[in-house]
Structures are given as C-alpha cells and as structure tokens.
Design an enzyme around this catalytic site. Structure first.
Site, PDB file in Angstrom:
ATOM      1  N   THR A 150      17.994 -29.732  15.368  1.00 44.71           N
ATOM      2  CA  THR A 150      16.613 -29.442  15.014  1.00 44.71           C
ATOM      3  C   THR A 150      15.879 -28.755  16.159  1.00 44.71           C
ATOM      4  O   THR A 150      16.243 -28.903  17.335  1.00 44.71           O
ATOM      5  CB  THR A 150      15.879 -30.733  14.615  1.00 44.71           C
ATOM      6  OG1 THR A 150      14.595 -30.401  14.065  1.00 44.71           O
ATOM      7  CG2 THR A 150      15.688 -31.660  15.800  1.00 44.71           C
ATOM      8  N   HIS A 184      15.417 -36.701  17.733  1.00 46.81           N
ATOM      9  CA  HIS A 184      16.484 -36.580  16.733  1.00 46.81           C
ATOM     10  C   HIS A 184      17.872 -36.628  17.346  1.00 46.81           C
ATOM     11  O   HIS A 184      18.784 -37.252  16.799  1.00 46.81           O
ATOM     12  CB  HIS A 184      16.337 -35.259  15.972  1.00 46.81           C
ATOM     13  CG  HIS A 184      15.385 -35.313  14.831  1.00 46.81           C
ATOM     14  ND1 HIS A 184      15.661 -35.977  13.670  1.00 46.81           N
ATOM     15  CD2 HIS A 184      14.159 -34.756  14.663  1.00 46.81           C
ATOM     16  CE1 HIS A 184      14.641 -35.846  12.836  1.00 46.81           C
ATOM     17  NE2 HIS A 184      13.717 -35.115  13.415  1.00 46.81           N
ATOM     18  N   GLU A 244      12.997 -23.269  13.660  1.00 43.13           N
ATOM     19  CA  GLU A 244      13.017 -24.070  12.434  1.00 43.13           C
ATOM     20  C   GLU A 244      11.597 -24.539  12.116  1.00 43.13           C
ATOM     21  O   GLU A 244      11.113 -24.376  10.993  1.00 43.13           O
ATOM     22  CB  GLU A 244      13.941 -25.271  12.639  1.00 43.13           C
ATOM     23  CG  GLU A 244      13.989 -26.226  11.467  1.00 43.13           C
ATOM     24  CD  GLU A 244      14.739 -27.506  11.784  1.00 43.13           C
ATOM     25  OE1 GLU A 244      15.123 -28.211  10.834  1.00 43.13           O
ATOM     26  OE2 GLU A 244      14.932 -27.822  12.985  1.00 43.13           O
ATOM     27  N   HIS A 245      10.934 -25.139  13.091  1.00 43.06           N
ATOM     28  CA  HIS A 245       9.543 -25.577  12.960  1.00 43.06           C
ATOM     29  C   HIS A 245       8.711 -24.855  14.013  1.00 43.06           C
ATOM     30  O   HIS A 245       9.037 -24.899  15.195  1.00 43.06           O
ATOM     31  CB  HIS A 245       9.396 -27.084  13.217  1.00 43.06           C
ATOM     32  CG  HIS A 245      10.345 -27.948  12.446  1.00 43.06           C
ATOM     33  ND1 HIS A 245      11.520 -28.437  12.980  1.00 43.06           N
ATOM     34  CD2 HIS A 245      10.271 -28.432  11.188  1.00 43.06           C
ATOM     35  CE1 HIS A 245      12.130 -29.180  12.081  1.00 43.06           C
ATOM     36  NE2 HIS A 245      11.409 -29.199  10.983  1.00 43.06           N
ATOM     37  N   GLU A 274      30.992  10.224  -8.325  1.00 46.95           N
ATOM     38  CA  GLU A 274      31.728   9.149  -7.648  1.00 46.95           C
ATOM     39  C   GLU A 274      33.205   9.147  -8.028  1.00 46.95           C
ATOM     40  O   GLU A 274      33.934   8.214  -7.676  1.00 46.95           O
ATOM     41  CB  GLU A 274      31.082   7.792  -7.982  1.00 46.95           C
ATOM     42  CG  GLU A 274      29.684   7.644  -7.408  1.00 46.95           C
ATOM     43  CD  GLU A 274      29.098   6.249  -7.607  1.00 46.95           C
ATOM     44  OE1 GLU A 274      29.694   5.435  -8.340  1.00 46.95           O
ATOM     45  OE2 GLU A 274      28.038   5.975  -7.002  1.00 46.95           O
ATOM     46  N   HIS A 285      33.764   5.829 -16.332  1.00 50.02           N
ATOM     47  CA  HIS A 285      32.416   5.274 -16.480  1.00 50.02           C
ATOM     48  C   HIS A 285      31.580   6.148 -17.419  1.00 50.02           C
ATOM     49  O   HIS A 285      30.891   5.667 -18.320  1.00 50.02           O
ATOM     50  CB  HIS A 285      31.711   5.186 -15.118  1.00 50.02           C
ATOM     51  CG  HIS A 285      32.119   4.003 -14.301  1.00 50.02           C
ATOM     52  ND1 HIS A 285      33.402   3.804 -13.889  1.00 50.02           N
ATOM     53  CD2 HIS A 285      31.391   2.957 -13.813  1.00 50.02           C
ATOM     54  CE1 HIS A 285      33.472   2.691 -13.172  1.00 50.02           C
ATOM     55  NE2 HIS A 285      32.250   2.154 -13.116  1.00 50.02           N
TER      56      HIS A 285
END
Length: 446
Positions: A246, A271, A338-339, A426, A431
């Site tokens: 964290t 943590h 993250e924060h 292409e 196609h």
C-alpha cells in the site's frame, strides 16, 4: 525515522527520469512468479488435496475440506460484536450508494439511416474474490470486492480467505477464515466461502476443483504470491490488478496541520513493512514539523517495530521537498500513488489538476482511512505507479461491453464500396467478397 529527498533548485526532469528519483518499494513479482508456478499447477492436477496440503504447509492448519460450512457463516454473524456489525453495515450501505451509481446503461447510436451500433453491458458470470488474512484481517476488503460485483449483477460469487490457526485447543474457529471475514460474507449474502489463501486460492478460482467451480475473473488485494498468481493466470481469467504494498502520498503546503499529516502517513505504514508513506511539500517548516510529530505518534501506537518503523525508514518512504506546489503536482503525477491526499490552501483546485492517482482525498477532513472503510469509495486501488494506466475496482470491473451491429440492406449497400476498398488495401479480398456476395457479386453504386 523517515528520509528526505530534496528536489529544489533545479528544473524537474520529465517522465521516467523524475519517477526514478522518487521512493518506491521493491516488489519483484517476476521472481515470485517462478515460485508460484508449481503451486498453481499442483492445484490444477490435484485439486482439493493440494489445497489441504498447502493449508498445512503455509497456514499451519489441518483441514478436511476447504468449503466453509453455512453454519459457520451464521455463527460468525451471530457472534459479531454489535458495534463492528453496525460499522460494517454502514460501510456496505455507503458503498452500495456509490457503486450503484456507476452502473452503465445500454446505448444505441444511429451511424447512418438503417445502421445502428448498440453497446450493452453484460456482467461477468462468475467471479472469485480474495480477502487477505495474513498480518491483518480485512473484512473491509470483503465489502469492497463484493458490493461492486453485486451491483454489476454478477450471478455467482465465491470468496477465499486464508484459514486461521486455532487460538486454543478445540477452537471452533480454527481452520476457518477469520470470523469477522465470515460475518462480513454473511451480511452481504455470500455463502460460497473457502478457507484458502495465497497463490493456491487464485489457482483454485482459475482451474476449479472438486469443491469450487472455475471463475471467469479474480479480484482483491493480497501479498506478492497472490500478485504473482494473478500474473500467471492473466489471459486465462480476468484480474483487477497486481496489487503491491500500500502507498500514501500527501501533497501539502504550509497550511497543512503536521499532526494530521503525520497521523495519515503512519496510518498506511501500519499495514506492512513495505508500505510507502510519502510527503511532497514546498514547506521546509511543515517537513520539519511532520518529522518531529512522527516520533510521539509512532511511539503511542501499535505494530511499531514490525511494520511502522521499517515502513517509514524504508527506501519506499520519504519527505520530498519541491520549490512550488506546481512542482509538487508534477511529482505526485509521476509517482501515481494508490492514495493521494491534497492538504493545501486550495485543495479542491489542486486535486482537479491531478492526472495519476488511485483515489484522491481532498482537504483535511477526507483522510485515507475514511476511504478504507466508510467514504463509499472503493479501496481496492492500483499500486506501484499503475495509477497512470489503471483504475481502482468498481462496477465497471465486472462488466463487459458488447457491441451489437444492426444494418439494413440499404445501409450496407451504401458503405460496401468503402469496405471492399479497405479489404483490398489490406490484401484481404475475401473480406470484401463477403459483402459482394450479398449483392450478386457487384459492388453497389455509392
């Protein structure tokens, strides 16, 4: 207790050069990948027997089965402290309010008369959610994983969390995930719960076992072994992110209260010894005041020697001094926390300019701890700088956008010459032929 990085005086470098100057935890998922590979394949081939063996090896408990009995979920909820139950219920209520508002609706666009493309959103059919249970136990992570999945409309939800050692001889909770985890599952109506931790839990969800059907997706935070297993199965199943240790970054000026800043840095440092706590400021006075404030606050709390002190003293944590808040914004964008807390005189305006963060907390009354539990936001967020390209867990994480193309004959005829031209450019003539076949092998006139 915490180091300094002084970026004042010279122009800040750009991009990767600036990122290289900033603190970051060492988190070698690639090295861990080689260690989890045999575990994952063992679960693939031996199923529940492998899970039981790893529970004894890694968690120190002997299991007869890994599926948690329904009566254990009910008992955990019945025994839950009423105050904890009330707090979890409020956390769930607020998370539902926020995540319910995230649900996307089907949208149809008329491209041309007779030609429409509709995007519909379909939930993942079955998900496996992981709730850590190592150094700490996180019923809040149960809430943060389950609520968005439920609000997305996921029909089948399974949850895994490591089994706990018996606290005493005959402890009925021994061999089960932590009772608060089980109670949170019961509150949320999740009745498929497994006492499995680490990489083996991800493997169980990816491959399935005798007890657990395979899932389409795995989400939830975990240790390096969980992150490595997610990387191993990327492509076979969906994942949210390879969550690392964290992080908190605080962008602050001289108006910030050093008591608040120090407390918030410590809140994430508790943590894990690899947790990152970073203060970015243009105020030498604030930096000194925070350094001074850390000492008594750390001394007064828990988990000091095994988590907080190593986290604050580690290479991943620092006070970063800059010449101005504009430079500070460049630093926090390069860091991609993250924060991210913004504690400045004009916090909302500064926050609006941030490009890279998992979640932003504005002003002195929106600490990260609020987001961890009861803001209504999700706390499963990208780490390790991944916020520059990834988002936190949300309802969208569990939804798949499917395009529905509906064209009439006339609408197809009107664009056929363009399709044929591009197909031939292409060197894919078949196609174009797929359209010509519908019009007698002639290209309709535009």
């Amino acid at each position: 207790m915490i180091s300094r990085i002084d970026l004042r005086g010279d122009a800040l470098p750009e991009g990767g050069a600036l990122r290289d100057l900033l603190p970051r935890a060492e988190f070698d998922v690639e090295a861990a990948l080689e260690k989890v590979r045999p575990i994952c394949e063992d679960v693939h081939h031996r199923g529940t027997a492998a899970l039981i063996e790893y529970a004894e090896k890694f968690d120190g408990v002997k299991l007869e089965q890994v599926r948690v009995p329904a009566e254990a979920l009910r008992a955990a909820l019945d025994a839950l402290d009423p105050a904890v139950r009330a707090a979890l219920e409020e956390s769930i209520r607020r998370a539902r309010i926020v995540h319910r508002g995230q649900r996307r609706t089907e949208h149809t666009t008329q491209v041309v008369p007779g030609g429409t493309v509709t995007e519909k959103w379909v939930p993942v059919e079955r998900v496996g959610l992981y709730a850590p249970g190592g150094r700490s136990v996180y019923p809040s992570s149960v809430v943060m994983n389950v609520v968005p999945a439920q609000e997305a409309g996921v029909e089948s939800i399974a949850l895994a969390s490591p089994p706990q050692k018996p606290a005493f001889e005959g402890d009925p909770a021994g061999g089960l995930p932590h009772p608060t985890i089980l109670a949170a599952c019961a509150l949320l109506g999740v009745d498929e719960v497994y006492a499995v931790g680490g990489a083996q839990a991800v493997a169980m969800f990816a491959y399935g076992t005798e007890e657990c059907l395979p899932t389409n997706m795995v989400t939830g935070p975990g240790n390096i072994w969980v992150a490595a297993a997610k990387r191993y199965f990327t492509g076979k199943i969906g994942i949210d992110t390879e969550a690392g240790p964290t992080e908190i970054a605080v962008l602050a000026d001289s108006t910030a209260d050093p008591v608040h800043v120090a407390a918030d840095l410590i809140s994430q440092a508790e943590h894990d010894p690899l947790a990152a706590a970073v203060l970015v400021t243009d105020s030498e006075e604030l930096a000194a005041a925070v350094e001074k404030e850390l000492e008594p606050q750390v001394a007064a709390t828990k988990h000091v020697e095994d988590r907080i002190k190593p986290a604050l003293a580690g290479k991943q944590s620092a006070i970063v001094l800059v010449d101005s808040l504009d430079d500070g914004l460049k630093v926090v964008d390069a860091y991609g926390a993250e924060h991210l807390e913004i504690q400045t005189a004009d916090a909302a305006a500064r926050a609006a300019r941030v490009r890279n963060a998992g979640a932003i907390f504005v002003g002195p009354w929106a600490p990260v701890s609020l987001g961890d539990y009861c803001a209504g936001s999700n706390h499963v967020l990208p780490t390790g700088g991944c916020a520059c390209h990834s988002s936190g867990l949300s309802v969208q994480s569990f939804l798949r956008g499917i395009h529905i193309v509906d064209y009439t004959r006339d609408a197809l005829a009107e664009v056929t010459h363009h399709v044929v031209t591009l197909a031939e450019a292409e060197d894919l003539p078949a196609h174009g032929a797929a359209l010509k076949a519908r019009f007698g092998w002639k290209v309709p006139q535009a």
